[in-house]
Design a protein around this motif. Structure first.
Motif, PDB file in Angstrom:
ATOM      1  N   MET A  55       9.213  15.658 -64.621  1.00 39.79           N
ATOM      2  CA  MET A  55       8.015  15.771 -63.790  1.00 39.79           C
ATOM      3  C   MET A  55       7.422  14.383 -63.569  1.00 39.79           C
ATOM      4  N   SER A  56       6.911  14.129 -62.342  1.00 38.32           N
ATOM      5  CA  SER A  56       6.404  12.786 -62.050  1.00 38.32           C
ATOM      6  C   SER A  56       5.449  12.801 -60.871  1.00 38.32           C
ATOM      7  N   GLY A  57       4.427  11.962 -60.961  1.00 41.12           N
ATOM      8  CA  GLY A  57       3.599  11.674 -59.806  1.00 41.12           C
ATOM      9  C   GLY A  57       4.226  10.544 -59.012  1.00 41.12           C
ATOM     10  N   TRP A  58       3.890  10.459 -57.724  1.00 38.31           N
ATOM     11  CA  TRP A  58       4.535   9.439 -56.884  1.00 38.31           C
ATOM     12  C   TRP A  58       4.135   8.021 -57.276  1.00 38.31           C
ATOM     13  N   GLY A  59       2.969   7.854 -57.889  1.00 38.01           N
ATOM     14  CA  GLY A  59       2.532   6.516 -58.288  1.00 38.01           C
ATOM     15  C   GLY A  59       3.443   5.856 -59.295  1.00 38.01           C
ATOM     16  N   ALA A  60       4.147   6.679 -60.069  1.00 33.20           N
ATOM     17  CA  ALA A  60       5.072   6.143 -61.073  1.00 33.20           C
ATOM     18  C   ALA A  60       6.287   5.492 -60.440  1.00 33.20           C
ATOM     19  N   HIS A  61       6.530   5.735 -59.157  1.00 32.04           N
ATOM     20  CA  HIS A  61       7.713   5.216 -58.472  1.00 32.04           C
ATOM     21  C   HIS A  61       7.378   4.188 -57.392  1.00 32.04           C
ATOM     22  N   VAL A 107       7.421  -2.155 -53.910  1.00 28.81           N
ATOM     23  CA  VAL A 107       6.464  -3.201 -53.500  1.00 28.81           C
ATOM     24  C   VAL A 107       6.476  -4.410 -54.424  1.00 28.81           C
ATOM     25  N   HIS A 108       7.421  -4.458 -55.372  1.00 25.48           N
ATOM     26  CA  HIS A 108       7.381  -5.492 -56.413  1.00 25.48           C
ATOM     27  C   HIS A 108       7.444  -6.902 -55.856  1.00 25.48           C
ATOM     28  N   ALA A 109       8.004  -7.071 -54.661  1.00 23.92           N
ATOM     29  CA  ALA A 109       8.134  -8.415 -54.090  1.00 23.92           C
ATOM     30  C   ALA A 109       6.800  -8.990 -53.642  1.00 23.92           C
ATOM     31  N   TRP A 110       5.809  -8.129 -53.447  1.00 23.88           N
ATOM     32  CA  TRP A 110       4.538  -8.640 -52.927  1.00 23.88           C
ATOM     33  C   TRP A 110       3.290  -8.088 -53.604  1.00 23.88           C
ATOM     34  N   ALA A 111       3.460  -7.137 -54.536  1.00 27.14           N
ATOM     35  CA  ALA A 111       2.277  -6.581 -55.195  1.00 27.14           C
ATOM     36  C   ALA A 111       2.642  -5.994 -56.551  1.00 27.14           C
ATOM     37  N   ALA A 112       1.653  -5.966 -57.451  1.00 27.53           N
ATOM     38  CA  ALA A 112       1.790  -5.314 -58.754  1.00 27.53           C
ATOM     39  C   ALA A 112       0.998  -4.009 -58.714  1.00 27.53           C
ATOM     40  N   VAL A 113       1.592  -2.940 -59.225  1.00 27.87           N
ATOM     41  CA  VAL A 113       0.959  -1.627 -59.193  1.00 27.87           C
ATOM     42  C   VAL A 113       0.284  -1.332 -60.529  1.00 27.87           C
ATOM     43  N   HIS A 114      -0.974  -0.885 -60.462  1.00 23.59           N
ATOM     44  CA  HIS A 114      -1.722  -0.445 -61.639  1.00 23.59           C
ATOM     45  C   HIS A 114      -2.138   1.001 -61.393  1.00 23.59           C
ATOM     46  N   ASP A 132      -1.269   9.687 -44.476  1.00 25.54           N
ATOM     47  CA  ASP A 132      -1.359  11.142 -44.357  1.00 25.54           C
ATOM     48  C   ASP A 132      -0.206  11.813 -45.098  1.00 25.54           C
ATOM     49  N   LEU A 133      -0.370  11.918 -46.404  1.00 24.22           N
ATOM     50  CA  LEU A 133       0.658  12.539 -47.230  1.00 24.22           C
ATOM     51  C   LEU A 133       0.683  14.045 -47.055  1.00 24.22           C
ATOM     52  N   HIS A 134      -0.434  14.622 -46.686  1.00 23.23           N
ATOM     53  CA  HIS A 134      -0.458  16.065 -46.448  1.00 23.23           C
ATOM     54  C   HIS A 134       0.470  16.433 -45.294  1.00 23.23           C
ATOM     55  N   ASP A 135       0.347  15.721 -44.202  1.00 23.11           N
ATOM     56  CA  ASP A 135       1.202  15.982 -43.049  1.00 23.11           C
ATOM     57  C   ASP A 135       2.660  15.658 -43.365  1.00 23.11           C
ATOM     58  N   TRP A 136       2.897  14.504 -43.995  1.00 22.11           N
ATOM     59  CA  TRP A 136       4.270  14.062 -44.240  1.00 22.11           C
ATOM     60  C   TRP A 136       4.999  15.011 -45.195  1.00 22.11           C
ATOM     61  N   THR A 137       4.334  15.413 -46.296  1.00 21.74           N
ATOM     62  CA  THR A 137       4.992  16.323 -47.234  1.00 21.74           C
ATOM     63  C   THR A 137       5.171  17.706 -46.616  1.00 21.74           C
ATOM     64  N   PHE A 143       7.571   6.489 -48.834  1.00 20.64           N
ATOM     65  CA  PHE A 143       6.755   6.610 -47.621  1.00 20.64           C
ATOM     66  C   PHE A 143       5.435   5.858 -47.781  1.00 20.64           C
ATOM     67  N   VAL A 144       4.812   5.968 -48.942  1.00 21.71           N
ATOM     68  CA  VAL A 144       3.562   5.235 -49.201  1.00 21.71           C
ATOM     69  C   VAL A 144       3.796   3.737 -49.053  1.00 21.71           C
ATOM     70  N   ALA A 145       4.881   3.244 -49.634  1.00 26.08           N
ATOM     71  CA  ALA A 145       5.186   1.809 -49.561  1.00 26.08           C
ATOM     72  C   ALA A 145       5.391   1.363 -48.121  1.00 26.08           C
ATOM     73  N   GLN A 146       6.073   2.179 -47.333  1.00 24.65           N
ATOM     74  CA  GLN A 146       6.288   1.852 -45.925  1.00 24.65           C
ATOM     75  C   GLN A 146       4.965   1.689 -45.191  1.00 24.65           C
ATOM     76  N   ARG A 147       4.047   2.628 -45.414  1.00 24.42           N
ATOM     77  CA  ARG A 147       2.745   2.554 -44.746  1.00 24.42           C
ATOM     78  C   ARG A 147       1.933   1.353 -45.247  1.00 24.42           C
ATOM     79  N   LEU A 148       2.036   1.047 -46.532  1.00 26.32           N
ATOM     80  CA  LEU A 148       1.307  -0.102 -47.068  1.00 26.32           C
ATOM     81  C   LEU A 148       1.808  -1.408 -46.472  1.00 26.32           C
ATOM     82  N   ARG A 149       3.109  -1.516 -46.281  1.00 28.52           N
ATOM     83  CA  ARG A 149       3.654  -2.720 -45.648  1.00 28.52           C
ATOM     84  C   ARG A 149       3.117  -2.856 -44.226  1.00 28.52           C
TER      85      ARG A 149
END
Length: 224
Positions: free
Chosen positions: A21-27, A32-39, A148-153, A201-207
């Motif tokens: 089991m996993s939340g998407w934040g864990a992945h 994004v490691h080349a340009w940001a650190a995730v907390h 819009d994760l609701h629409d995408w999922t 998908f989140v990473a794509q939108r953040l870029r």
């Protein structure tokens, strides 16, 4: 820069004993490691209210610096509290979070709630549409970027079909996984595969947000 995550179990790093089991934040970090650190401050069971009451919001704010991104995704547990309905307590709490993020010089990004796997007669039926609509209204009013994760999922599940969409969630028969000896059929919480897809998908939108921001600065400097 840092990417700071506020949310519930669908975003959180799940305990080891709940694997896979996993939340998407864990992945998100590998994307994004080349340009940001995730907390990741997200916590299972959190609402927009409890996240603040338990000190998690303050811990996130204490970590945030100017130029960081703060992603906020709640709704699943707010939905279970009468005073946190979409257009009342939930929306009020999100607006406060946006103001406080900006007060730190960071950039808020609102995420609509990832949808549950909920099919009726073979058709994917939304369970969090009102919360997604509330986020869209706040974003329009306050000028906040939205993922819009609701629409995408929802589209992801519909494309896979009722049985196919189960492959994104934590489903095991009895005796088939050591962590779930009695079996599990969870249609809210992703497995590793599903969480990784959402994170991509989140990473794509953040870029896209980052590149748009950099381009705006470039244009401003050229005009100036």
């Amino acid at each position: 820069m840092k990417i700071l995550l506020a949310g519930d179990s669908t975003v959180a790093n799940c305990p080891t004993e709940e694997f896979p089991m996993s939340g998407w934040g864990a992945h998100l970090a590998p994307h994004v490691h080349a340009w940001a650190a995730v907390h990741n401050f997200a916590k299972g069971g959190a609402t927009t209210e409890s996240f603040r009451e338990e000190g998690l919001w303050q811990a996130l704010m204490d970590t945030a610096d100017a130029g960081d991104m703060v992603l906020v995704q709640f709704g699943h547990n707010d939905q279970k509290r009468q005073h946190l309905v979409a257009d009342a307590g939930y929306a009020m709490n999100l607006r406060r979070m946006v103001r406080e993020i900006r007060g730190r010089g960071a950039s808020p990004v609102l995420c609509t709630s990832v949808e549950r796997r909920n099919f009726h007669g073979g058709v994917s039926v939304a369970t969090l549409a009102d919360y997604a609509e509330a986020v869209g209204g706040i974003a329009d009013d306050m000028g906040v970027p939205v993922i819009d994760l609701h629409d995408w999922t929802s589209r992801l599940y519909a494309a896979a079909g009722e049985e196919g969409a189960a492959a994104y969630f934590t489903h095991f028969g009895p005796g088939t996984h050591a962590h779930w000896p009695e079996g599990i059929a969870d249609n809210t919480h992703f497995n590793q595969h599903g969480a990784s897809l959402v994170a991509g998908f989140v990473a794509q939108r953040l870029r896209e947000f980052r590149d748009g921001f950099h381009e705006a600065i470039k244009v401003a400097l050229e005009v100036g």
